[in-house]
Design a protein around this motif. Structure first.
Motif, short mmCIF file in Angstrom:
data_model
loop_
_atom_site.label_atom_id
_atom_site.label_comp_id
_atom_site.label_asym_id
_atom_site.label_seq_id
_atom_site.Cartn_x
_atom_site.Cartn_y
_atom_site.Cartn_z
N PRO A 137 0.81 -1.23 0.00
CA PRO A 137 0.00 0.00 0.00
C PRO A 137 0.84 1.27 0.00
O PRO A 137 0.48 2.25 -0.65
CB PRO A 137 -0.83 -0.13 1.29
CG PRO A 137 -0.87 -1.58 1.57
CD PRO A 137 0.45 -2.10 1.13
N ILE A 138 1.97 1.25 0.72
CA ILE A 138 2.81 2.45 0.74
C ILE A 138 3.42 2.71 -0.63
O ILE A 138 3.50 3.86 -1.09
CB ILE A 138 3.91 2.28 1.81
CG1 ILE A 138 3.26 2.23 3.20
CG2 ILE A 138 4.92 3.41 1.73
CD1 ILE A 138 4.24 1.99 4.32
N MET A 156 -5.82 16.04 -3.55
CA MET A 156 -5.72 14.65 -3.97
C MET A 156 -4.51 13.98 -3.33
O MET A 156 -4.58 12.81 -2.92
CB MET A 156 -5.62 14.58 -5.49
CG MET A 156 -5.55 13.16 -6.04
SD MET A 156 -7.04 12.21 -5.68
CE MET A 156 -8.22 13.10 -6.70
N LEU A 157 -3.42 14.71 -3.21
CA LEU A 157 -2.22 14.15 -2.60
C LEU A 157 -2.47 13.78 -1.14
O LEU A 157 -2.08 12.70 -0.68
CB LEU A 157 -1.08 15.16 -2.71
CG LEU A 157 0.28 14.72 -2.16
CD1 LEU A 157 0.81 13.53 -2.93
CD2 LEU A 157 1.28 15.88 -2.22
N VAL A 158 -3.15 14.65 -0.40
CA VAL A 158 -3.44 14.36 1.00
C VAL A 158 -4.40 13.19 1.14
O VAL A 158 -4.21 12.29 1.98
CB VAL A 158 -4.02 15.63 1.68
CG1 VAL A 158 -4.50 15.30 3.09
CG2 VAL A 158 -2.97 16.73 1.73
N LEU A 159 -5.43 13.14 0.31
CA LEU A 159 -6.41 12.05 0.39
C LEU A 159 -5.77 10.71 0.05
O LEU A 159 -6.02 9.70 0.72
CB LEU A 159 -7.58 12.34 -0.55
CG LEU A 159 -8.47 13.52 -0.17
CD1 LEU A 159 -9.55 13.73 -1.22
CD2 LEU A 159 -9.10 13.30 1.20
N ALA A 163 -5.40 7.60 2.69
CA ALA A 163 -6.00 6.31 2.37
C ALA A 163 -4.96 5.20 2.35
O ALA A 163 -5.18 4.09 2.87
CB ALA A 163 -6.73 6.39 1.03
N GLY A 164 -3.82 5.46 1.75
CA GLY A 164 -2.77 4.45 1.70
C GLY A 164 -2.24 4.09 3.07
O GLY A 164 -1.98 2.92 3.37
N ALA A 168 -2.45 0.39 4.75
CA ALA A 168 -1.21 -0.28 5.16
C ALA A 168 -1.27 -0.68 6.63
O ALA A 168 -0.88 -1.80 7.00
CB ALA A 168 -0.02 0.63 4.90
N LEU A 169 -1.79 0.20 7.48
CA LEU A 169 -1.88 -0.12 8.90
C LEU A 169 -2.87 -1.26 9.15
O LEU A 169 -2.61 -2.17 9.95
CB LEU A 169 -2.28 1.12 9.70
CG LEU A 169 -1.24 2.24 9.78
CD1 LEU A 169 -1.81 3.44 10.52
CD2 LEU A 169 0.03 1.75 10.47
#
Length: 538
Positions: A137-138, A156-159, A163-164, A168-169
């Protein structure tokens, strides 16, 4: 046949079939008081029961002969003897119960290796899956972030990043939780471990964050508290998985398990960590070995936790009030605050010390570095060779506009004050040229070497000893310099060698090594030699 087992601590007893008790000395845990004691199975004959010996059969007596019959005699009566005291039966001797101890390090490695071999496929599969769940995911987020950056869309970059990170967590901690369940319970398989891991995603994340925060804060408090915290709170993850104790309660319970065994636990942890580090630094194979043997390391950690739990009787009581819940995070927070405060204070004192070197004094001049350049208008040179520049007053102005009412300084007055040695308002001499190198060779001489009137070296004097002195440019300055050598020949030297060699050079990256002066002399007796040279300014 049944054998009765009795606990020496609480007297709890239970009938156990003899065939279920192994031979030899064994450690038994009482199900009622949880105490551990030693028990040795008695030796039983075949059949399971002790058969008493059969007494021998008595032979019938022969009939008495007539001539052997004796007349009856009157029996003598004797007083009855007092009854003898019978000592009470002594209880059977029992071996002293030895207190339980942690498993020997060698046995700990052997047991960990046996479990690792038996569970290798399941454990390595779950661990690799947890790594992939964190990394993929990262990596996907990084690719999407590049596209979002190309589109100049910060939203979009922040979203995409958020989400990624969440994905991942979630996936990573679910798989790692399943891995921990497989370490704790060697009966479950791959799918069952993943299913159980899904139930501890948030608790495992929270315990990991708390433990890391406290340990890192302890290391910020000058390392030693961090080492203590790391051993105390290391087993919180196993307590979460095995006992379903969560949050700070798991951390505090881990500390209670380690209480009284800190050094033994620290030694066992240190050995496996050092082995892991040494394996990791092997070129090329190191990272691969760490991945393959990570399940073995976790099994080793879990067995230490099991030993501690048995040592404490299966469970421990610990304080978990409001003060306990906030005490250790508070200590860690102090580490995050104190260290930056100390660093800022040290930096502030250092900066203050440098600023304190600039001391404003009265007058209208300030001193600059020495220079071999001719004086310009409004500049004079004082006795020490420093160029003193004055700021002339504008024509047509009278008294100074300074609200204090101080009179303005004219160029002639400024020049006069400079020649009489008055200080400037911002007097600061530049440091000596640090790219200068002085080399002195002396044999069969004693004396003193001075640079611009300041002693920089004393020549030692031993017969036929060749001395090489290497010095920097301390005592020199930009512009004209003078080196004086007061020399004296050693009386009656064993050989005719007599020489002093002085060389001054300058090194720079663009010009290389530049010789500023090179002198030799072999004078007899005593005297003074003076050499002058210039150091061009930067």
């Amino acid at each position: 046949m049944n054998i009765t087992l009795s606990c020496p601590s609480c007297s709890f007893s239970r009938q156990v079939p003899a065939e279920k008790i192994p031979d030899g000395e064994r450690r038994v845990t009482c199900p009622q008081c949880k105490k551990v004691f030693s028990y040795t199975k008695p030796i039983l004959p075949a059949g399971g029961a002790v058969v008493p010996p059969i007494p021998p059969t008595a032979k019938p007596d022969a009939p008495p002969r007539p001539d052997s019959v004796t007349p009856p005699q009157t029996a003598k009566t004797e007083p009855p003897s007092p009854p003898k005291s019978v000592p009470p039966p002594q209880p059977p001797r029992q071996r002293p119960v030895q207190p339980p101890v942690l498993t020997d390090i060698g046995d700990l490695f052997k047991e960990s290796w046996a479990i690792f071999q038996r569970r290798f496929t399941t454990l390595i599969g779950l661990y690799l899956l947890s790594m992939v769940a964190f990394i993929v995911p990262i990596a996907a987020v990084a690719g999407l972030a590049i596209l979002a950056g190309m589109a100049n869309s910060r939203v979009m970059l922040v979203l995409v990043g958020a989400a990624g990170l969440i994905v991942a967590l979630y996936l990573g901690f679910r798989c790692f939780g399943g891995f921990l369940h497989a370490v704790v319970d060697d009966r479950i398989g791959f799918a069952e471990a993943l299913e159980k891991g899904s139930s501890i995603i948030l608790p495992l994340l929270w315990v990991g964050l708390l433990t890391g925060f406290i340990i890192c804060g302890g290391f910020m408090l000058f390392v030693i508290p961090g080492i203590i915290f790391m051993v105390w709170f290391f087993f919180a993850q196993f307590i979460l998985v095995n006992e379903d104790v969560r949050g700070m309660s798991a951390i505090l319970k881990s500390r209670e398990y380690v209480r009284g065994e800190w050094f033994n636990v620290a030694l066992r942890l240190l050995l496996i960590w050092v082995a892991t580090i040494l394996a990791g630094i092997i070129p090329l194979l190191g990272p691969l070995l760490n991945i393959v043997f990570f399940p073995f390391v976790m099994i080793y950690h879990y067995l230490i936790y099991c030993d501690l739990k048995k040592l404490k009787g299966g469970d421990v009581l610990f304080s978990c009030g409001a003060a306990d819940l906030f005490k250790w995070p508070g200590v860690a927070l102090a580490g995050y605050v104190i260290v930056p405060a100390v660093l800022i204070s040290v930096a502030g004192f250092s900066l203050f010390g440098k600023l304190s070197q600039f001391k404003p004094v009265g007058g209208g001049t300030f001193s600059m570095q020495p220079s071999s350049q001719p004086n310009t208008q409004g500049a004079v040179t004082d006795s020490s060779g420093l160029r003193v520049i004055t700021f002339p007053q504008k024509e047509g102005t009278g008294a100074s506009s300074d609200p204090t009412g101080a009179a303005a300084t004219t160029p002639s007055e400024s020049s006069s004050s400079a020649q009489t040695g008055s200080q400037s308002p911002f007097s600061s001499r530049e440091e000596y040229p640090k790219d200068i190198h002085i080399f002195i060779y002396a044999v069969n001489y004693t004396g003193t070497i001075m640079a611009n009137g300041t002693t920089i070296k004393e020549m030692e004097g031993k017969p036929d000893m060749q001395y090489n002195y290497n010095m920097d440019g301390k005592g020199l300055r930009y512009g004209q310099n003078q080196i004086d050598i007061d020399y004296a020949e050693l009386p009656n030297p064993p050989s005719s060698m007599l020489e002093v060699h002085l060389k001054v050079s300058r090194s720079s990256t663009d010009k290389g090594k530049e010789i500023l002066g090179d002198w030799r002399f072999s004078e007899k007796g005593s005297g003074r030699k003076t050499f002058t040279f210039d150091i061009p300014g930067n």
